[in-house]
Design a protein around this motif. Structure first.
Motif, mmCIF file in Angstrom:
data_model
loop_
_atom_site.group_PDB
_atom_site.id
_atom_site.type_symbol
_atom_site.label_atom_id
_atom_site.label_comp_id
_atom_site.label_asym_id
_atom_site.label_seq_id
_atom_site.Cartn_x
_atom_site.Cartn_y
_atom_site.Cartn_z
ATOM 1 N N PHE A 150 0.829 -1.199 0.000
ATOM 2 C CA PHE A 150 0.000 0.000 0.000
ATOM 3 C C PHE A 150 0.867 1.253 0.000
ATOM 4 N N PRO A 205 -3.935 0.579 4.886
ATOM 5 C CA PRO A 205 -4.575 -0.735 5.104
ATOM 6 C C PRO A 205 -5.276 -0.831 6.449
ATOM 7 N N ILE A 237 -8.628 1.240 6.250
ATOM 8 C CA ILE A 237 -9.636 0.575 5.413
ATOM 9 C C ILE A 237 -10.194 -0.658 6.130
ATOM 10 N N TYR A 283 -4.782 10.112 1.574
ATOM 11 C CA TYR A 283 -4.112 8.865 1.924
ATOM 12 C C TYR A 283 -3.210 9.032 3.147
ATOM 13 N N ASN A 293 -14.617 1.128 0.043
ATOM 14 C CA ASN A 293 -13.440 0.602 0.736
ATOM 15 C C ASN A 293 -12.567 -0.263 -0.172
ATOM 16 N N ALA A 344 -8.932 0.742 -1.601
ATOM 17 C CA ALA A 344 -7.744 -0.105 -1.419
ATOM 18 C C ALA A 344 -7.087 -0.404 -2.755
ATOM 19 N N GLN A 345 -7.885 -0.714 -3.755
ATOM 20 C CA GLN A 345 -7.340 -0.999 -5.086
ATOM 21 C C GLN A 345 -6.615 0.221 -5.650
ATOM 22 N N ASN A 382 -5.287 2.715 -4.027
ATOM 23 C CA ASN A 382 -4.069 2.987 -3.264
ATOM 24 C C ASN A 382 -2.960 2.009 -3.623
ATOM 25 N N ARG A 383 -3.311 0.748 -3.771
ATOM 26 C CA ARG A 383 -2.302 -0.260 -4.135
ATOM 27 C C ARG A 383 -1.719 -0.001 -5.524
#
Length: 807
Positions: free
Chosen positions: A31, A38, A41, A100, A529, A533-534, A536-537
């Protein structure tokens, strides 16, 4: 059937509430901001799950409908004020989503409130709360062992800051200290009550051991590298780890003897105190110290509550001794601040340097004074949460700009009172302070009724937390624990806290509402959420791509960042910033054709304009776009003109920020408008006279304008400033500036002067050879290049090519 369903749902909710307490251990390198995103989230997903189930209980059974005492009502009122402040603030978009780096905003705070709401309405027995406190203390113990691995330099987990400060799984020493501080007080509360849930503690530890073994096996199978062997090969760590295991086992075996539990808790408290001290976080250490002082004073004040006369005398004597020792401790540190035992201990050294003249202290005080001006602008409901930076930028305190390494961008005041005041105005600050007053009143009231000293421990914990928050700000890690404490105080004051009798008979628990809520939960958590997460990754993934060797330009980086921007509203500026950084790196590398750079520059500019539209008050958005304009001016000659227009329009957002004038100065220089450039460089210099960069920009403007005498004067001043600040003039930049204007005689003069000071530096002779060639003195050029080869034979091949050009 309905009672069984109710039982299962309540059990799942309780497991979820306890699972939240494990989140400070969660971090993932896949992340962007691996110690923050992480964790937050996961918190949001768990909170949405348990609230959905709790909502089902409310709909099915009146017994579960929320009930509030005074403290819960004031906390609810504060969250309402946060909403109103954001709705009336300068930018609701950023107030809602945050970014973030902090993962704050209303979206986060709403989840925090729902967590608190479920907590106080599901944990209805003392046993529930003891389980929660036990788990929280256990997690803090694991986090402390992670910090011990850092302290012992096991090589698995790196340190932060100067290489000495411990950050554990939290990733930041100050945030870790805040989290540990609260758990130390919870441990002291459990110690006094002799009521640690030792069976839960022991089995949780065994479960954690099994997790470590499973993760070690997984790591060795997937990446062919584990972490347990390097850590456990350290004898101190291994002995400490086994020792706590044995103590936990003995405490469980002798669980009916409170001395065993107290001994275990004593070791844990001493160990975590050592770890807290080793974080070198002055605010947390000061908070712990003052909390203990206050606890000793409270012990004296409320000593009359105890019945036995002998016990009273003993209690008074112990309290006085502890209080005198606590008062003497800082005096010993202060009067021996130059002694070796203070200077050789990092934390004591940092504590001994606290003063009004300390750079950190001065910066904080200056920042807070500027923040007060922002509060005066919007005194009722403030600027809105997550908008502190806009108030800070408007009244940017130039005093904090000391050199190029100065911290110039603040999105928090590092003081909870200032943060709350600026973000929510006097209304929000009043309600926030009422939370503490209500907690104090209810704790003291309950203490008077029960004569239980442990209530005063929690009171001291809250005071210690407030004190340390005068020097830092909350993160999810400390928020989880402080809301656990708020919930505990609410529980103490509930009239039905012991028998928990039903108010009405149980209702019919139909399945359809449960299925409906489950569908809503899945849709919501995926949309807000999973996608976050997707997104950010993807940002983290493109950074990994950029770090790989190969061609400088990679279309995948651009495509990934575009996809990330489209996926989630959170962190869009940070993602666009990464896109801009990629373009700037390509321009600086000078290895990519303009045919590729031009469309990429247009894409970056288009995206940064969207950031400005979403957050127009944030001057950083404007500056970032201006930097892109100025860096890409060779691609499009209209870019510097656009930069001037942009910065001129944005100037009122931060009129005292020197970078605004420095960047516009660059824009003018890119247009060969040197008089305007010099004027802006001088304004920047007037705002930051001790900053090397300001002198450099003015020097460069003079050179490009052909005003060499003034350039030489500014260079002299710049050298003096550089020596004074420990940041000398970057010699190559001076040489390059004169080279750009064709003043090669001046280049020869400066290089000759530098060689006098550094006669063994081969590269100086190589540069002097080039300068001699430019002025037509090939003989001296040959002599200089041969001297360079004599000093550094590795230059032989390049020298031969250069000598060929002289023929």
């Amino acid at each position: 059937m309905k009672l069984q369903l109710e039982k299962y749902i309540v059990a799942i909710i309780k497991i979820g509430l306890l699972a939240v307490l494990f989140l400070p251990l969660l971090a993932s390198g896949s992340f962007y901001f691996p110690f923050i995103v992480p964790r937050d989230i996961a918190f949001r997903i768990i909170t949405e799950l348990i609230f959905s189930l709790y909502l089902y209980l409310i709909l099915a059974d009146k017994n579960y409908r929320p009930r509030f005492n005074l403290l819960a009502k004031i906390i609810t009122a504060f969250f309402v004020v946060l909403l109103l402040a954001s709705l009336t603030g300068v930018n609701f978009y950023i107030s809602l989503w945050g970014d973030y780096e902090r993962m704050g905003g209303l979206f986060h705070l709403a989840h925090l409130y729902l967590y608190f709401l479920v907590l106080i309405n599901i944990f209805k027995t003392k046993d529930d709360w003891l389980k929660a406190l036990t788990i929280s203390l256990f997690v803090s113990l694991i986090a402390s062992f992670i910090a011990l691995a850092q302290y012992l330099n096991t090589g698995v987990i790196s340190k932060v800051g100067s290489g000495e400060r411990l950050s554990s799984s939290i990733g930041n020493a100050a945030f870790f200290a805040s989290y540990l501080l609260l758990n130390l007080w919870l441990g002291l509360y459990l110690f006094w009550n002799k009521q640690l849930k030792i069976k839960l503690f022991f089995y949780t530890w065994l479960g954690f051991d099994l997790f470590l073994i499973a993760y070690e096996v997984y790591s060795r199978l997937t990446i062919d590298r584990g972490f347990l062997v390097p850590i456990l090969s350290n004898k101190i760590f291994l002995v400490s780890f086994i020792f706590i295991h044995l103590l936990a086992g003995l405490a469980w075996f002798y669980k009916n003897k409170y001395q065993a539990i107290r001994f275990l808790l004593t070791i844990i408290l001493l160990f975590e105190s050592f770890i807290l001290f080793s974080t070198q976080t002055r605010g947390a250490v000061l908070g712990l110290y003052l909390g203990l002082v206050i606890l000793a004073i409270l012990s004296l004040i409320f000593n009359r509550s105890y019945n036995q006369k002998i016990k009273n005398k003993l209690s008074v004597s112990l309290s006085l001794i502890v209080l005198l020792l606590l008062i003497a401790s800082p005096l010993i540190v202060y009067f021996n601040r130059d002694a070796s035992f203070i200077q050789n201990q990092p934390t004591l050294r940092r504590l001994a340097t606290i003063s009004a003249t300390d750079i950190t202290t001065q910066s904080r005080l200056t920042t807070w004074r500027g923040s007060i001006k922002g509060l005066i602008d919007r005194p009722i409901l403030g600027w809105g949460i997550e908008n502190y930076k806009d108030a800070f930028n408007k009244y940017f305190p130039t005093e904090i700009y000391r050199d190029r390494g100065s911290q110039l961008w603040f999105d928090r005041a590092h003081n909870v009172v200032v943060d709350v005041a600026v973000s929510t105005g006097f209304v929000g600050l009043t309600v926030y302070l009422l939370i503490y007053l209500a907690a104090f009143w209810q704790i003291i009231k309950t203490h008077r009724q029960t004569q239980d000293f442990s209530y005063l421990i929690i009171l001291a914990a809250i005071i210690a937390y407030f004190i340390q928050n005068l020097f830092v700000f909350d993160t999810l890690n400390s928020e989880i624990v402080i809301f656990l404490i708020w919930g505990l105080v609410v529980f103490w004051c509930q009239p039905d806290q012991i028998n928990n009798k039903r108010l009405t008979p149980a209702k019919n628990y139909a399945l359809f509402p449960l299925i409906f809520l489950a569908v809503i939960f899945l849709i919501f958590t995926y949309q807000f959420n999973v996608k976050a997460a997707q997104a950010n990754r993807l940002v983290a993934y493109q950074l990994a791509l950029r770090n790989k060797p190969g061609d400088l330009y990679d279309q995948r980086v651009v495509d990934i960042l575009k996809e990330s921007i489209d996926l989630s509203p959170i962190g869009r500026f940070e993602t666009r910033q990464q896109l801009a950084n990629y373009l700037l790196a390509l321009i600086k590398g000078q290895k990519v054709d303009d045919a590729i750079l031009a469309p990429l520059a247009e894409l970056v500019i288009s995206e940064l304009k969207k950031s400005i539209a979403e957050e127009p008050q944030n001057v950083r958005n404007h500056l970032y776009l201006a930097t892109v304009y100025n860096s890409a001016y060779k691609i499009n000659s209209q870019y510097p003109i656009a930069a001037v227009k942009l910065l001129t329009k944005a100037m009122p957002l931060s009129p005292t920020r020197p970078q605004m004038y420095s960047e516009r100065c660059q824009s003018y220089m890119n247009q060969d408008l040197y008089d305007e450039a010099i004027s802006d460089c001088q304004k920047s210099l007037d705002l930051s006279p001790n900053v090397m960069e300001s002198h450099w920009n003015l020097f460069l403007a003079y050179i490009l304008a052909g005003r060499n005498d003034e350039a030489d004067q500014e260079l002299t001043v710049a050298k003096a400033v550089g020596e004074a600040t420990g940041n000398p003039v970057i010699f190559d930049r001076v040489i390059n500036a004169y080279s750009q204007t064709g003043n090669w005689s001046r280049v020869v003069e400066l290089l000759a002067e530098e060689i006098t000071n550094k006669p063994t530096e081969a590269l100086l002779y190589a540069k002097l050879a080039v300068a001699y060639q430019q002025i037509g003195d090939n003989n001296k050029a040959k002599t200089a290049v041969l001297k360079a080869v004599e000093l550094d034979p590795n230059l032989q091949a390049e020298a031969e090519i250069f000598l060929q050009t002289l023929k």
